[in-house]
Scaffold this active site. Structure first.
Site, mmCIF file in Angstrom:
data_model
loop_
_atom_site.group_PDB
_atom_site.id
_atom_site.type_symbol
_atom_site.label_atom_id
_atom_site.label_comp_id
_atom_site.label_asym_id
_atom_site.label_seq_id
_atom_site.Cartn_x
_atom_site.Cartn_y
_atom_site.Cartn_z
ATOM 1 C CG ASN A 152 -2.037 -0.905 1.211
ATOM 2 O OD1 ASN A 152 -2.114 -1.771 0.348
ATOM 3 N ND2 ASN A 152 -2.945 -0.727 2.118
ATOM 4 N NE ARG A 153 -0.041 5.849 -4.281
ATOM 5 C CZ ARG A 153 0.813 5.746 -5.295
ATOM 6 N NH1 ARG A 153 2.075 6.111 -5.138
ATOM 7 N NH2 ARG A 153 0.423 5.303 -6.454
#
Ligand code: C5P
Length: 219
Positions: free
Chosen positions: A30-31
């Protein structure tokens, strides 16, 4: 340790993304910069808390003065969190990958002309839900985060109940807000019987206000 309202309280903070390997050189993630989790740990320590900081591979440095435990995957993060318990309060700011790659390869997947690999996924443990629903030794206060793009209050309220945590800090991550990876945050804090819209402010200010509320709740 600093003398403050959280003196003698042990708080666990998770932060950063998790990396889920595809093979030894590739991963999905995920960012997440880890900025909000780091800021929360620092704010808690400013109020005197002892902080255990379990972090995935973040791009900002880990908070000075915390006990830092570095992990890569969601499974490793769950084990590190379980090892850190019991704590007085826990704040789950990590952006944990919902899935890992099933049967990740131990050797690099070779590129073959005209042939595309397919990935199969397996569900990762929900660390926040597990800790929130512990029948014994549950932290007195469990705070989760929710990255939302719309219906922020409705989604965060449902998430709070589904996970079983005490508070959800929902942040508006619509790309046009520039919040992801930026210095500021705009949050709505959902508790059992309230939903408070905080004004847009720096991640440090969000953290100071949240730490003050955590101190009040534990007092
Ligand atoms: O379900 P969702 O990912 O939106 O939930 C976000 C909250 O749950 C965050 O507090 C995050 O740290 C936590 N979480 C977790 N383990 C997961 C997924 C999310 O602790 N596998």
């Amino acid at each position: 340790l600093i003398d403050g309202p959280l003196k003698g309280q042990h708080v666990l903070v998770t932060s950063g993304p998790t990396h889920e390997p595809i093979d030894p050189v590739r991963y999905i993630a995920n960012r997440s910069s880890g900025a909000q989790g780091t800021a929360i740990a620092e704010a808690l320590m400013r109020l005197g808390a002892e902080v255990t900081f379990v972090t995935g591979p973040a791009s900002v440095p880990a908070p000075l003065g915390a006990r830092v435990i570095r992990v890569e995957t969601a499974d490793q993060m769950l084990r590190a969190v379980e090892k850190a318990l019991p704590v007085d309060a826990a704040v789950f700011a990590a952006a944990v990958a919902d899935w890992r790659v099933a049967g990740a390869s131990n050797s690099k997947i070779k590129k073959q002309a005209g042939k595309l690999p397919t990935l199969e996924f397996a569900e990762n443990p929900d660390i926040l839900a597990r800790v929130s629903q512990m029948s014994e030794g549950r932290p007195k206060l469990v705070v989760g985060f929710a990255a939302e793009t719309d219906d922020v209050i409705a989604n965060a309220t449902a998430k709070r109940v589904r996970k079983g945590c005490d508070w959800i800090v929902a942040n508006d991550v619509r790309p046009e807000t520039g919040i992801m990876g930026g210095q500021e945050n705009k949050v709505t804090v959902v508790k059992a019987d309230s939903a408070e819209d905080w004004p847009r402010m720096s991640k440090t200010d969000v953290s100071d206000r949240l730490a003050a509320e955590i101190a009040a709740a534990l007092a």
